[in-house]
Design a protein around this motif. Sequence first.
Motif, PDB file in Angstrom:
ATOM      1  N   THR A 152      64.015 122.235  75.820  1.00  0.00           N
ATOM      2  CA  THR A 152      63.983 120.786  75.633  1.00  0.00           C
ATOM      3  C   THR A 152      65.333 120.288  75.146  1.00  0.00           C
ATOM      4  N   LEU A 153      65.660 119.085  75.572  1.00  0.00           N
ATOM      5  CA  LEU A 153      66.867 118.407  75.110  1.00  0.00           C
ATOM      6  C   LEU A 153      66.446 117.386  74.056  1.00  0.00           C
ATOM      7  N   VAL A 154      66.912 117.554  72.836  1.00  0.00           N
ATOM      8  CA  VAL A 154      66.532 116.686  71.727  1.00  0.00           C
ATOM      9  C   VAL A 154      67.694 115.755  71.413  1.00  0.00           C
ATOM     10  N   ILE A 155      67.444 114.447  71.531  1.00  0.00           N
ATOM     11  CA  ILE A 155      68.488 113.444  71.316  1.00  0.00           C
ATOM     12  C   ILE A 155      68.085 112.564  70.143  1.00  0.00           C
ATOM     13  N   THR A 156      68.953 112.468  69.132  1.00  0.00           N
ATOM     14  CA  THR A 156      68.704 111.634  67.968  1.00  0.00           C
ATOM     15  C   THR A 156      69.729 110.507  67.931  1.00  0.00           C
ATOM     16  N   TYR A 157      69.278 109.293  67.596  1.00  0.00           N
ATOM     17  CA  TYR A 157      70.184 108.149  67.601  1.00  0.00           C
ATOM     18  C   TYR A 157      69.694 107.087  66.631  1.00  0.00           C
ATOM     19  N   THR A 158      70.537 106.093  66.398  1.00  0.00           N
ATOM     20  CA  THR A 158      70.144 104.913  65.644  1.00  0.00           C
ATOM     21  C   THR A 158      70.290 103.685  66.538  1.00  0.00           C
ATOM     22  N   SER A 159      69.469 102.701  66.286  1.00  0.00           N
ATOM     23  CA  SER A 159      69.571 101.453  67.056  1.00  0.00           C
ATOM     24  C   SER A 159      70.632 100.568  66.446  1.00  0.00           C
ATOM     25  N   PRO A 160      71.450  99.949  67.283  1.00  0.00           N
ATOM     26  CA  PRO A 160      72.493  99.057  66.731  1.00  0.00           C
ATOM     27  C   PRO A 160      71.887  97.858  66.040  1.00  0.00           C
ATOM     28  N   ARG A 215      67.186 122.894  72.773  1.00  0.00           N
ATOM     29  CA  ARG A 215      66.311 123.746  71.972  1.00  0.00           C
ATOM     30  C   ARG A 215      65.680 124.802  72.875  1.00  0.00           C
ATOM     31  N   LEU A 216      65.854 126.074  72.500  1.00  0.00           N
ATOM     32  CA  LEU A 216      65.312 127.199  73.256  1.00  0.00           C
ATOM     33  C   LEU A 216      64.390 128.004  72.349  1.00  0.00           C
ATOM     34  N   TRP A 217      63.195 128.342  72.862  1.00  0.00           N
ATOM     35  CA  TRP A 217      62.198 129.041  72.061  1.00  0.00           C
ATOM     36  C   TRP A 217      62.152 130.520  72.417  1.00  0.00           C
ATOM     37  N   ASP A 218      61.654 131.311  71.474  1.00  0.00           N
ATOM     38  CA  ASP A 218      61.580 132.762  71.600  1.00  0.00           C
ATOM     39  C   ASP A 218      62.953 133.304  71.954  1.00  0.00           C
ATOM     40  N   CYS A 219      63.932 132.813  71.243  1.00  0.00           N
ATOM     41  CA  CYS A 219      65.329 133.113  71.537  1.00  0.00           C
ATOM     42  C   CYS A 219      65.753 134.384  70.805  1.00  0.00           C
ATOM     43  N   ALA A 220      66.293 135.327  71.558  1.00  0.00           N
ATOM     44  CA  ALA A 220      66.771 136.577  70.980  1.00  0.00           C
ATOM     45  C   ALA A 220      68.230 136.768  71.349  1.00  0.00           C
ATOM     46  N   LEU A 221      69.042 137.132  70.356  1.00  0.00           N
ATOM     47  CA  LEU A 221      70.476 137.321  70.558  1.00  0.00           C
ATOM     48  C   LEU A 221      70.847 138.781  70.321  1.00  0.00           C
ATOM     49  N   GLU A 222      71.635 139.319  71.225  1.00  0.00           N
ATOM     50  CA  GLU A 222      72.141 140.677  71.067  1.00  0.00           C
ATOM     51  C   GLU A 222      73.644 140.630  71.296  1.00  0.00           C
ATOM     52  N   SER A 223      74.398 140.849  70.237  1.00  0.00           N
ATOM     53  CA  SER A 223      75.848 140.852  70.380  1.00  0.00           C
ATOM     54  C   SER A 223      76.469 141.485  69.156  1.00  0.00           C
ATOM     55  N   ILE A 248      62.687 113.487  72.908  1.00  0.00           N
ATOM     56  CA  ILE A 248      62.553 114.880  73.323  1.00  0.00           C
ATOM     57  C   ILE A 248      62.297 114.917  74.824  1.00  0.00           C
ATOM     58  N   LEU A 249      63.225 115.501  75.569  1.00  0.00           N
ATOM     59  CA  LEU A 249      63.133 115.589  77.024  1.00  0.00           C
ATOM     60  C   LEU A 249      62.888 117.041  77.425  1.00  0.00           C
ATOM     61  N   ARG A 250      61.744 117.312  78.016  1.00  0.00           N
ATOM     62  CA  ARG A 250      61.436 118.660  78.489  1.00  0.00           C
ATOM     63  C   ARG A 250      62.184 118.919  79.793  1.00  0.00           C
ATOM     64  N   ALA A 251      62.790 120.099  79.930  1.00  0.00           N
ATOM     65  CA  ALA A 251      63.500 120.441  81.157  1.00  0.00           C
ATOM     66  C   ALA A 251      62.541 120.400  82.337  1.00  0.00           C
ATOM     67  N   ASN A 252      62.943 119.726  83.406  1.00  0.00           N
ATOM     68  CA  ASN A 252      62.113 119.707  84.618  1.00  0.00           C
ATOM     69  C   ASN A 252      62.636 120.659  85.678  1.00  0.00           C
ATOM     70  N   ALA A 253      63.716 121.368  85.370  1.00  0.00           N
ATOM     71  CA  ALA A 253      64.275 122.366  86.283  1.00  0.00           C
ATOM     72  C   ALA A 253      65.067 123.378  85.476  1.00  0.00           C
TER      73      ALA A 253
END
Length: 398
Positions: free
Chosen positions: A389-397, A269-277, A206-211
């Motif tokens: 946040t950028l959430v990255i999921t992976y498996t180890s080789p 991942r974006l929190w308190d996300c509201a969509l209007e369309s 989990i990488l939190r946005a720094n900008a």
Amino acid sequence: MPLLFVGGALGGGLGGLATAVNAGVARRQQMSAAATALAMLSVSAFAYGTYFIVAGALLHTMGSPSGTPRTPAISEPTPIPITRSPIPPSSVPTTVVLTPGVIGPRGVELTWPAFVNATGLPANDVMGYLVSRSGPYKPFTASTPEMIATLGPHDTRYVDPAVPALTGPSGGSYTYRVTVSTRSGATIPGPNLSVQFPPAGRTEIILRANAAAMLSSDRPKTVVAAGPSQLPLRAGHHTVGAGVDRVIFGFGRLPTLLRHAAKVEAHLRLWDCALESSGDKVGLFRLYGLRRSFTSSQATWKNAAARKAWTDPGGDYGEPARKGILANADEPMMCDLDATALVRDWIGSPRSEHGLLLKAGNEAPAPQNQMTFFGLGTEGNDNPGLDPTLVITYTSPK
């Protein structure tokens, strides 16, 4: 300093003179014992009063050259330096907010910012951190948490090596909390952090946005919503017929361990996300990989940084991710946007990583298409765990 010596000499002289006079009165046998004592007390009182009258006159003359009376300075204690909090200081010290780093078969890596004593009172200085855990699938109450670590005042990272029972599609949901232990012996608990383990055999970063910054065509040369006091970020049209907004995110370099990862999946991942369309919400908004770096405090619709223009106004970006918003029934106020293809490209070519751009798929001015969400350091969001946040999921080789 001169007045110090003058005062000492004056006091000594008057005291000696009063002593000599009293000795003479005591030797005389012409008065009764009561009268002799009264006379000696009168001499002492006269000398005492004379000292303060003369000392006051000297202080007035020598201590104030202008002849104006000066109020004696009152020495104040040396002020205690106060470390300012990112939020307005109050009578209660700020707490610490956990953010997970790596979650997987080896456990959970937890990090948090150093405790800030917003009161400035020495009694509230941090003496250490207490890490507690509850779970799996148990609410965090006074009776359920398990103390798993006691750390020093400079520790801001802990790895919980406990491996959950990997049964079912996920390894379990655990709740963590960091409590501050203060100099006075009091404790200040932080907010709870729920951690959902990825499926068996997979690891999650989990990488939190720094900008983060918003690019607005309405104000092409103005920095919009950058900094800790920004309003919620938005993409699309905030008003029918008005300009368009886009949002850019930066995460820094990806961890080097991803170079050997397999089956990589990623989403923003974006929190308190509201969509209007009025259209297809899933396909309406997409993520794009930026083709050049930016400075969030200087980025505008025209410029990536000060005096560094985008090649195309509104940001330089490539092809979109294959999917738009990923459904998440458990978190209705959270938006997950697919970023798998973009992150895989960054892993294969690290120099191509410049951040992400979020925009509406249809930027025509007719329909009102808008997405709003918590930005980085948004007002009303004092919990870094709710930042993009950028959430990255992976498996180890193998």
